[in-house]
Every structure is written in structure tokens, then in C-alpha cells.
Design a protein around this motif. Sequence first.
Motif, short mmCIF file in Angstrom:
data_model
loop_
_atom_site.label_atom_id
_atom_site.label_comp_id
_atom_site.label_asym_id
_atom_site.label_seq_id
_atom_site.Cartn_x
_atom_site.Cartn_y
_atom_site.Cartn_z
N GLN A 157 -39.31 -2.01 10.06
CA GLN A 157 -38.18 -1.20 9.62
C GLN A 157 -38.11 -1.29 8.09
OE1 GLN A 157 -34.80 -2.98 11.66
NE2 GLN A 157 -35.12 -1.73 13.49
N ASP A 158 -37.29 -0.42 7.46
CA ASP A 158 -37.17 -0.51 6.00
C ASP A 158 -35.74 -0.64 5.50
OD1 ASP A 158 -36.02 2.05 6.11
OD2 ASP A 158 -37.54 3.02 4.86
N LEU A 161 -34.85 -3.20 2.66
CA LEU A 161 -35.82 -3.26 1.55
C LEU A 161 -35.16 -3.64 0.22
CD1 LEU A 161 -38.67 -2.77 0.42
CD2 LEU A 161 -38.09 -0.33 0.25
N ILE A 262 -38.68 -4.74 5.72
CA ILE A 262 -38.78 -4.26 4.33
C ILE A 262 -40.01 -3.36 4.14
CG2 ILE A 262 -37.48 -6.17 3.32
CD1 ILE A 262 -40.30 -7.36 2.52
N SER A 263 -40.41 -2.60 5.17
CA SER A 263 -41.59 -1.74 5.09
C SER A 263 -41.16 -0.30 4.80
CB SER A 263 -42.38 -1.79 6.39
OG SER A 263 -42.91 -3.08 6.60
N ALA A 264 -41.24 0.10 3.52
CA ALA A 264 -40.72 1.41 3.09
C ALA A 264 -41.27 2.53 3.96
CB ALA A 264 -41.09 1.65 1.63
N ARG A 266 -40.86 3.02 7.12
CA ARG A 266 -40.87 2.70 8.56
C ARG A 266 -39.42 2.48 8.99
NH1 ARG A 266 -45.53 4.77 9.84
NH2 ARG A 266 -47.30 3.71 8.90
#
Length: 393
Positions: A157-158, A161, A262-264, A266
Motif C-alpha cells: 500500500q502507499d 508514504l 510506503i510503496s508509491a 500501490r
Amino acid sequence: MPGFADIGAAVIGTGFIGTVHVEQLRRIGVDVRGVLGSTPDRGAARATALSVTRAYESLDEILADPAVQVVHVTSPNHLHVPQASAILAAGKHVVCEKPLAMTAAESRGLAEQAGASGLVNAVNFNIRFYPLHQHVRERVAAGDFGEVRFATGHYFQDWLLHDTDWNWRLEPDKGGALRAVGDIGSHWLDLMAFVTGQPIVSVMADLATFVTSRQQPTGPVETFSTERSANTVTRPMGTEDVATLLLRFASGARGSVAVSQISAGRKNSLQWEIDGSDAAAWWDSETPDHLWLGHRDRPNELLLRNPALMGDAGRAAAALPGGHVEGFGDTFGALFRAIYADVLEGRPRPNPPYADFAAGHDEMLVNDAVATSASEGRWVDVERTGVLTEMTR
Ligand SMILES: NC(=O)c1ccc[n+]([C@@H]2O[C@H](COP(=O)([O-])OP(=O)(O)OC[C@H]3O[C@@H](n4cnc5c(N)ncnc54)[C@H](O)[C@@H]3O)[C@@H](O)[C@H]2O)c1
């Protein structure tokens, strides 16, 4: 004959997921008698917004209401055990959000209490109830894939982030000492144990925190909110933004999963693949009606969710004809249909397709092993003693 409309339910928590519970209970025809918010004012405002007749002012009020037979717990994690325990003690069936508890020491007592109560008890691992997951589990058990050797994937997820992103999940006393693993990794770990039919017996975990301090707004924040508050205080962060886990299953199968908040880009991406000695399967939450089936010696297949092309378990979880995509919200309806079938019977069936508290406790045992492994930098066995878990009974 009594049906779902004869059952009264109440929902604790009126945030992101409490709202989904209310909507999906109504979809299957259960009578939602009322909700309980964090304060009477907030509860009353949400009851009005959701057109629910009653805003309870306390858990005791719910427990004293003879019209309520089932209580759903959708409050922050630290409240799950005390609230679920009080509900069982009052003789009511309980559906609790994941993770079941803050630690396995906590969930153990609750699982024992639930087992002794004879009441229906369920943990909201809704991802099991994408119809293709019910279907693929049945096909794995029937041997379609041969011996499952390798289970891999991710849950990314993001929404956490930026250092200005804030939620109660970032506070260990409310969310737990594990964050990305407890919040979303727990879904993937439960799902893979469910699909493969194999408990995870040993883990090697690496956890990392990249956003080491965050700006906490001084007012309340809705989950997944993107609004920025002007008034904040700086808080140091200790819980993990990302996790990399190596897994061993009881059968000897190996696995790995990467978890991140923290996956931009996603937003809510869960993927898994299982590789067996005869065939493989792969699924992506962004195309939830597709199941990829991999073959070595003939062309691969793509199964589009379709009640006519799935076995009994997949069909039971499906509500719509093929080609009409079923997504996140629908999984709650499917899960609740399975749970409330047991409520109508007045007791849980043996080996239910939903996660009961024993299965929720089992997942907590895996989380505890992850925490120990990460802090000690070594493989750690999942310690299953005492409670008869879904995976060991
Ligand atoms: N199964 C899923 O897919 C899924 C998805 C999201 C969240 N969850 C779980 O659901 C739970 C809630 O998460 P959320 O995202 O909805 O959070 P949220 O912050 O949006 O909502 C939490 C709600 O609990 C209420 N609350 C707080 N203290 C309370 C109290 N003492 N009594 C009654 N209500 C109280 C808050 O007012 C709020 O309405 C968490 O345990 C989370 O892990 C599960």
C-alpha cells in the motif's frame, strides 16, 4: 423457517470498515439494530448517516439488548480482546476484525474462551472470501497442483508514504508492536495457510522503518484520509514500514512475502503465487475475478470467476454471475453469509471456511514469531502449544 432477517446485529466502530460491515450485513438481510462509536455524539452522527435506528452509548447497552444476537468488533486493535471477551461472556456471537489481538498471549485466552463458549466466533479475514480463493483452496486439496512447494507474493500500500500521513495504527499501544505485518501482512499469511492447507511453522523476518518520525495531527484522522492538518506534533516511529519474510510451511513448502505501506502507487495490492509439482496458480487483488493457472506442458489458463465453472466452495462465495466483477466489499457479504449460516444453527460448524478465533490466534502466533525473528536476526519456529488451532486440529 428462521432466516437472516430474524437475527439482530450491532456494530462497534463506525469508521472505514465498520461502515462496510453495516452495508454488507444489510445486503445479506441481517437486521442491523445499531452502532457504537468512540463517543455518543460520533456514534449518533454515524447512525444517522448510515440510517441505523440506534446509536448505543456503551458496550454494556449492546450487551443488555435482547434483540442483538451478534456483535461485530471493528474498533482499533487494542480494543478487540476486551470487547470480544465481554461479548462472549454475555452469551452473544462475535465477529472480530483482524488482527485478533495485540499479542498471541492475549489471543490465546480469547480463543480458549470462544472455544468453550459454544458460540459462533469469527475473525474478519475477508480476503479468504474472494470466490476464487475458496475455489483454489478446494482444488489444492483435491491435488490439482500436485505437491505445493513454493508460495510467494506481496501486500503493498502507499497511504503511509509521507511523514504527514497519520493514523492510530502508527501508535503501538493502539495498533500493536508490528504494524505493516499486523495490519496487512496478517491477511496474506492467513490466506496462504488457508489456500495451501499448511500452517506456517518457521519464519525469518527483516523489518525496516524508513519514516522515522511523523507529524501527528492534534485532531482525529479518518483511515486512508489524504487531508493534511495544520496543527501537528512530531512523533518518533518504531514500527515497520516494510517487512521481508521467509517462510517454511509444515509440508516442507517454502515461501516469501514482502509487505509495505510506503510503496508509491500501490493503493492496496495483494498478490500471491503458489507453485506445485504439477501446476501453479497466481492471483492479483486488482483483477480479483481472474485466476491464472500455470502449466508446463500445455498452454496456461485464465479462469474468470464464474459460479458455473467453480466447485461448491467457490460457488457458495459468489453472489453475481460471471463477468460481473466481485471485489473487496463483496467478500464481506460472502464471509457474513458463511458466518450467519452458523448463527442460524446457534453454534459453529467444525472446520468452518471462515477464520474462527482459533485461526485468528494461530495467525497471531506467526506474527509473534516474526517479531522475535526480526529482533534476534534468526529463524524462529511458530510456537503452537495449548490452544487447538485450526491448523493443528
Ligand atoms: N478486514 C479488512 O479488510 C479491514 C480493513 C480495514 C480495517 N480493518 C480492521 O478494522 C479495525 C478498524 O479499522 P478502521 O480502518 O475502520 O479504523 P477507523 O479509524 O476508520 O475506525 C475505527 C472506529 O472505531 C471507533 N472507536 C474507537 N474507539 C472506540 C471505542 N472505545 N468504542 C467504540 N468504537 C471506538 C472510532 O471512532 C472509529 O469509528 C482495525 O482492527 C483494522 O485492523 C480490517
